[in-house]
Motif scaffolding. Structure first.
Motif, short mmCIF file in Angstrom:
data_model
loop_
_atom_site.label_atom_id
_atom_site.label_comp_id
_atom_site.label_asym_id
_atom_site.label_seq_id
_atom_site.Cartn_x
_atom_site.Cartn_y
_atom_site.Cartn_z
N VAL A 1 0.84 -1.20 0.00
CA VAL A 1 0.00 0.00 0.00
C VAL A 1 0.87 1.25 0.00
CG1 VAL A 1 -1.94 -1.13 1.18
CG2 VAL A 1 -0.22 0.08 2.53
N ARG A 2 0.29 2.33 -0.49
CA ARG A 2 0.96 3.64 -0.44
C ARG A 2 -0.01 4.66 0.13
NH1 ARG A 2 1.68 3.22 -6.35
NH2 ARG A 2 -0.38 3.39 -7.21
N ALA A 3 0.55 5.69 0.73
CA ALA A 3 -0.26 6.76 1.30
C ALA A 3 -0.87 7.58 0.17
CB ALA A 3 0.60 7.66 2.19
N VAL A 4 -2.15 7.93 0.32
CA VAL A 4 -2.84 8.78 -0.64
C VAL A 4 -3.00 10.19 -0.08
CG1 VAL A 4 -5.00 9.15 -1.92
CG2 VAL A 4 -4.06 6.84 -1.69
N ARG A 5 -3.62 10.29 1.10
CA ARG A 5 -3.78 11.60 1.73
C ARG A 5 -4.13 11.43 3.21
NH1 ARG A 5 -8.16 11.09 -1.62
NH2 ARG A 5 -10.21 11.14 -0.70
N PRO A 6 -3.69 12.37 4.02
CA PRO A 6 -4.04 12.31 5.44
C PRO A 6 -5.45 12.83 5.67
CG PRO A 6 -2.74 14.25 5.02
CD PRO A 6 -2.82 13.49 3.71
N PHE A 7 -6.02 12.44 6.77
CA PHE A 7 -7.27 13.05 7.21
C PHE A 7 -6.95 14.44 7.75
CE2 PHE A 7 -10.75 9.73 8.38
CZ PHE A 7 -10.80 9.31 7.07
N LYS A 8 -7.84 15.39 7.55
CA LYS A 8 -7.67 16.72 8.16
C LYS A 8 -7.89 16.63 9.66
CE LYS A 8 -8.92 19.31 4.05
NZ LYS A 8 -9.93 20.15 3.40
N ARG A 9 -8.79 15.73 10.05
CA ARG A 9 -9.07 15.48 11.48
C ARG A 9 -9.07 13.96 11.67
NH1 ARG A 9 -12.85 18.84 9.50
NH2 ARG A 9 -14.34 17.17 9.22
N ALA A 10 -8.25 13.47 12.59
CA ALA A 10 -8.27 12.04 12.90
C ALA A 10 -9.65 11.68 13.44
CB ALA A 10 -7.19 11.71 13.92
N VAL A 11 -10.10 10.46 13.13
CA VAL A 11 -11.40 9.98 13.60
C VAL A 11 -11.13 8.83 14.57
CG1 VAL A 11 -13.60 8.95 12.95
CG2 VAL A 11 -12.54 10.67 11.46
N THR A 12 -11.53 9.01 15.82
CA THR A 12 -11.24 8.02 16.85
C THR A 12 -12.26 6.88 16.86
OG1 THR A 12 -12.59 9.08 18.56
CG2 THR A 12 -10.29 9.85 18.32
N LEU A 13 -11.84 5.78 17.46
CA LEU A 13 -12.74 4.65 17.64
C LEU A 13 -13.96 5.07 18.44
CD1 LEU A 13 -13.49 1.66 17.46
CD2 LEU A 13 -11.99 1.25 19.43
N GLU A 14 -13.76 5.87 19.46
CA GLU A 14 -14.88 6.35 20.28
C GLU A 14 -15.89 7.14 19.44
OE1 GLU A 14 -15.62 5.23 23.30
OE2 GLU A 14 -13.84 4.00 22.99
N GLN A 15 -15.40 7.97 18.52
CA GLN A 15 -16.30 8.71 17.64
C GLN A 15 -17.08 7.74 16.73
OE1 GLN A 15 -13.07 11.26 16.17
NE2 GLN A 15 -14.44 13.00 16.54
N CYS A 16 -16.39 6.72 16.23
CA CYS A 16 -17.04 5.73 15.37
C CYS A 16 -18.17 5.02 16.10
CB CYS A 16 -16.04 4.71 14.86
SG CYS A 16 -14.80 5.37 13.72
N LYS A 17 -17.95 4.71 17.36
CA LYS A 17 -18.94 3.97 18.14
C LYS A 17 -20.25 4.72 18.34
CE LYS A 17 -15.78 1.02 20.73
NZ LYS A 17 -15.26 0.68 22.08
N VAL A 18 -20.22 6.05 18.27
CA VAL A 18 -21.43 6.83 18.51
C VAL A 18 -21.98 7.48 17.25
CG1 VAL A 18 -20.85 7.22 20.94
CG2 VAL A 18 -20.15 8.90 19.21
N GLU A 19 -21.30 7.34 16.13
CA GLU A 19 -21.73 7.99 14.89
C GLU A 19 -22.84 7.19 14.22
OE1 GLU A 19 -21.92 10.85 11.95
OE2 GLU A 19 -20.74 10.93 13.79
N PRO A 20 -24.01 7.82 13.97
CA PRO A 20 -25.08 7.12 13.27
C PRO A 20 -24.59 6.62 11.90
CG PRO A 20 -25.89 9.18 14.21
CD PRO A 20 -24.39 9.18 14.37
#
Length: 139
Positions: free
Chosen positions: A86-105
């Motif tokens: 794999v190669r890097a394409v682009r970074p996220f502007k804001r990292a997304v945490t596991l905790e955020q994923c758990k509560v995101e509809p």
């Protein structure tokens, strides 16, 4: 084209390590779980994935592209283990945490939320869209 999530411990091999590899990318070695290996075997050149920092941070930090399909893992003595490149394409502007994923509809059924230990996992198109929005990048 399918989407994926690949996990790595950032102190061993983090986003900055992959970006330093440039267009050549790096083999995604060391996977010793059959389900994760089978997910890599299903990957095609051009598929995209999220780069996830596990253990430290527990967050999605960027997008990678598969640049070589599954082949024998050069770090394994056992021929059962494969890896992709794999190669890097682009970074996220804001990292997304596991905790955020758990509560995101819309992410309730995501593999990361249901089975956070699997190191290489599929991501649905809808999950991809949601996570890109959360990370501040275009899907």
């Amino acid at each position: 084209m399918k989407q994926w999530l690949l996990k790595s411990e950032p102190d061993e091999f983090g986003w900055h390590h992959l970006t330093a590899k440039g267009a050549a990318g790096e083999e995604w070695t060391g996977v010793r779980n059959y389900q994760a290996r089978n997910n890599m075997r299903a990957m095609k050149v051009g598929d995209l994935g999220f780069f996830y920092h596990s253990n430290i941070g527990k967050e999605i930090v960027g997008i990678v592209e598969v640049c070589r399909e599954s082949a024998p893992d050069s770090t394994a003595d056992d021929p059962r283990w494969d890896c992709v490149r794999v190669r890097a394409v682009r970074p996220f502007k804001r990292a997304v945490t596991l905790e955020q994923c758990k509560v995101e509809p819309g992410l309730e059924a995501m593999v990361l939320v249901k089975n956070s230990r699997l190191s290489v996992q599929p991501v649905t198109t809808e999950e991809w869209r949601i996570l890109c929005r959360m990370g501040g990048v275009e899907p």
